[in-house]
Design a protein around this motif. Structure first.
Motif, PDB file in Angstrom:
ATOM      1  N   PRO A 182       1.052   7.948  17.054  1.00 48.28           N
ATOM      2  CA  PRO A 182       0.400   8.986  17.878  1.00 48.28           C
ATOM      3  C   PRO A 182      -0.844   9.568  17.199  1.00 48.28           C
ATOM      4  O   PRO A 182      -0.797   9.986  16.042  1.00 48.28           O
ATOM      5  CB  PRO A 182       1.496  10.039  18.038  1.00 48.28           C
ATOM      6  CG  PRO A 182       2.774   9.273  17.905  1.00 48.28           C
ATOM      7  CD  PRO A 182       2.502   8.210  16.893  1.00 48.28           C
ATOM      8  N   GLY A 183      -1.941   9.573  17.931  1.00 47.74           N
ATOM      9  CA  GLY A 183      -3.175  10.171  17.446  1.00 47.74           C
ATOM     10  C   GLY A 183      -3.996   9.315  16.510  1.00 47.74           C
ATOM     11  O   GLY A 183      -5.125   9.694  16.149  1.00 47.74           O
ATOM     12  N   ALA A 184      -3.488   8.149  16.101  1.00 47.75           N
ATOM     13  CA  ALA A 184      -4.188   7.338  15.108  1.00 47.75           C
ATOM     14  C   ALA A 184      -5.481   6.735  15.659  1.00 47.75           C
ATOM     15  O   ALA A 184      -6.506   6.711  14.974  1.00 47.75           O
ATOM     16  CB  ALA A 184      -3.267   6.233  14.588  1.00 47.75           C
ATOM     17  N   VAL A 185      -5.446   6.236  16.888  1.00 49.28           N
ATOM     18  CA  VAL A 185      -6.641   5.628  17.473  1.00 49.28           C
ATOM     19  C   VAL A 185      -7.746   6.665  17.628  1.00 49.28           C
ATOM     20  O   VAL A 185      -8.906   6.419  17.281  1.00 49.28           O
ATOM     21  CB  VAL A 185      -6.308   4.975  18.828  1.00 49.28           C
ATOM     22  CG1 VAL A 185      -7.585   4.517  19.529  1.00 49.28           C
ATOM     23  CG2 VAL A 185      -5.362   3.788  18.627  1.00 49.28           C
ATOM     24  N   ALA A 186      -7.391   7.834  18.131  1.00 53.08           N
ATOM     25  CA  ALA A 186      -8.385   8.891  18.314  1.00 53.08           C
ATOM     26  C   ALA A 186      -8.959   9.341  16.977  1.00 53.08           C
ATOM     27  O   ALA A 186     -10.160   9.616  16.857  1.00 53.08           O
ATOM     28  CB  ALA A 186      -7.755  10.079  19.045  1.00 53.08           C
ATOM     29  N   ALA A 187      -8.111   9.411  15.954  1.00 50.48           N
ATOM     30  CA  ALA A 187      -8.585   9.838  14.638  1.00 50.48           C
ATOM     31  C   ALA A 187      -9.574   8.835  14.066  1.00 50.48           C
ATOM     32  O   ALA A 187     -10.610   9.220  13.503  1.00 50.48           O
ATOM     33  CB  ALA A 187      -7.401  10.011  13.684  1.00 50.48           C
ATOM     34  N   MET A 188      -9.289   7.542  14.220  1.00 50.63           N
ATOM     35  CA  MET A 188     -10.224   6.551  13.716  1.00 50.63           C
ATOM     36  C   MET A 188     -11.536   6.588  14.499  1.00 50.63           C
ATOM     37  O   MET A 188     -12.623   6.399  13.923  1.00 50.63           O
ATOM     38  CB  MET A 188      -9.622   5.144  13.763  1.00 50.63           C
ATOM     39  CG  MET A 188     -10.569   4.097  13.188  1.00 50.63           C
ATOM     40  SD  MET A 188      -9.797   2.490  12.955  1.00 50.63           S
ATOM     41  CE  MET A 188      -8.765   2.877  11.542  1.00 50.63           C
ATOM     42  N   ALA A 189     -11.454   6.842  15.780  1.00 54.72           N
ATOM     43  CA  ALA A 189     -12.673   6.963  16.580  1.00 54.72           C
ATOM     44  C   ALA A 189     -13.538   8.110  16.063  1.00 54.72           C
ATOM     45  O   ALA A 189     -14.767   8.010  16.044  1.00 54.72           O
ATOM     46  CB  ALA A 189     -12.315   7.174  18.046  1.00 54.72           C
ATOM     47  N   GLY A 228      -6.284  -0.562  20.468  1.00 50.19           N
ATOM     48  CA  GLY A 228      -7.364   0.373  20.728  1.00 50.19           C
ATOM     49  C   GLY A 228      -8.165   0.805  19.520  1.00 50.19           C
ATOM     50  O   GLY A 228      -9.102   1.606  19.650  1.00 50.19           O
ATOM     51  N   PHE A 229      -7.836   0.288  18.325  1.00 49.88           N
ATOM     52  CA  PHE A 229      -8.561   0.685  17.127  1.00 49.88           C
ATOM     53  C   PHE A 229      -9.928   0.004  17.089  1.00 49.88           C
ATOM     54  O   PHE A 229     -10.031  -1.210  17.315  1.00 49.88           O
ATOM     55  CB  PHE A 229      -7.780   0.310  15.865  1.00 49.88           C
ATOM     56  CG  PHE A 229      -6.548   1.123  15.644  1.00 49.88           C
ATOM     57  CD1 PHE A 229      -6.637   2.396  15.109  1.00 49.88           C
ATOM     58  CD2 PHE A 229      -5.299   0.615  15.981  1.00 49.88           C
ATOM     59  CE1 PHE A 229      -5.485   3.158  14.904  1.00 49.88           C
ATOM     60  CE2 PHE A 229      -4.154   1.366  15.782  1.00 49.88           C
ATOM     61  CZ  PHE A 229      -4.245   2.645  15.234  1.00 49.88           C
ATOM     62  N   PRO A 230     -10.988   0.761  16.793  1.00 56.36           N
ATOM     63  CA  PRO A 230     -12.335   0.189  16.742  1.00 56.36           C
ATOM     64  C   PRO A 230     -12.613  -0.494  15.406  1.00 56.36           C
ATOM     65  O   PRO A 230     -13.356   0.013  14.560  1.00 56.36           O
ATOM     66  CB  PRO A 230     -13.228   1.422  16.937  1.00 56.36           C
ATOM     67  CG  PRO A 230     -12.442   2.539  16.329  1.00 56.36           C
ATOM     68  CD  PRO A 230     -10.993   2.233  16.600  1.00 56.36           C
ATOM     69  N   VAL A 231     -12.000  -1.664  15.185  1.00 55.99           N
ATOM     70  CA  VAL A 231     -12.159  -2.391  13.927  1.00 55.99           C
ATOM     71  C   VAL A 231     -12.375  -3.876  14.197  1.00 55.99           C
ATOM     72  O   VAL A 231     -12.001  -4.392  15.257  1.00 55.99           O
ATOM     73  CB  VAL A 231     -10.929  -2.218  13.008  1.00 55.99           C
ATOM     74  CG1 VAL A 231     -10.722  -0.761  12.647  1.00 55.99           C
ATOM     75  CG2 VAL A 231      -9.672  -2.771  13.671  1.00 55.99           C
TER      76      VAL A 231
END
Length: 274
Positions: A23-30, A61-64
């Motif tokens: 939870p919240g990991a994708v948004a944090a990386m963004a 969904g991770f921007p990598v």
């Protein structure tokens, strides 16, 4: 956290568990991306190549991309090319990672039999069904004959959707003791692994933060190399392991989702640092 200009991030247990985003990991990386912070995902994962890891993370969904990832197999390949060029290597690993072992000559488990040259190096990856008695005993015999021992990591266990599973570090000490050898570790917590990561980032240790769920291999190891260490209470984190650790993290967060606030990034809600 003034002065932080780059971030190293563990994957399993920090961003994902069983390859599902926490939870919240994708948004944090963004948020990290939007702030322009250089980042590199550093992982002892030995069951998948960099390309596969990047694909799985992208689907969550991770921007990598591939170039954002440094794996233990990739670091191991660099070590073997530098220190054991042209060596014949027996790989004992759960997962197919040969694509990340470019320039390394791999031999089959039956090497050393009649008419076959024995391996020069035994390479341990991640534990799984492959770490049965026959494979461990084969490795033991090669080590007795003079083969070198290289391990991608010493992790004792890792977190899955079903709970904690044993990893290579649960088997490696017994093999070392029986054979009278000491493994060279190429993944975390090896200093060389962090040096490779910093070189890839192009950032000094003093301006780089490492976030992980393993207090010893991720956080304290990074701190010994001059990085700022942040421990998250997800993945393999256990309170008793935290209490018994050999040192103290620079910061402790409930999860990776709290990192943007710790770094004071624009748009991140302010939360007091623990």
């Amino acid at each position: 956290m003034e002065g932080i200009r780059a971030v190293l991030i563990d994957i399993d247990g920090v961003l994902t568990v069983s390859w599902k985003a926490l939870p919240g990991a994708v948004a944090a990386m963004a948020r990290l991306r939007a702030a322009g912070l250089p980042l590199l995902l550093v992982t002892n994962t030995t069951s998948r190549t960099r390309a596969v890891v990047a694909g799985r993370l992208a689907r969550e969904g991770f921007p990598v991309g591939v170039d954002d990832i440094l794996t233990a197999p990739a670091a191991t390949a660099a070590y073997l090319r530098d220190h054991h060029p042209d060596a014949r290597c027996l790989l004992i690993n759960s997962g197919e990672v040969r694509a990340d072992l470019a320039g390394v000559e791999l031999v089959e488990e039956g090497a050393g039999g009649a008419g076959r040259a024995a391996p020069d190096v035994v390479v341990f990856g991640g534990a799984g069904e492959e770490f049965g008695y026959a494979a461990l005993n084969t490795a033991f015999r090669h080590l007795q004959r003079g083969a070198r021992l290289v391990a991608m990591h010493r992790n004792l266990y890792w977190r899955t959707a079903d709970g904690l599973d044993l990893d290579t570090g649960a088997f490696l000490p017994g093999l070392e003791r029986a054979a009278g050898v000491e493994a060279v570790v190429t993944g975390k917590p090896a200093e060389a692994f962090f040096a490779t990561a910093l070189a890839q980032l192009g950032a000094p240790a003093s301006e780089t933060l490492m976030v992980g769920d393993d207090i010893e291999s991720d956080v304290l190891a990074a701190q010994r190399c001059g990085l700022t260490g942040v421990l998250v209470k997800t993945g393999k984190y256990l309170p008793e392991t935290h209490r018994a650790a050999t040192g103290t993290p620079d910061r402790v967060l409930d999860s990776f989702a709290d990192l943007p606030a710790l770094l004071g990034l624009p748009g991140a809600p302010e939360r007091p640092a623990p």
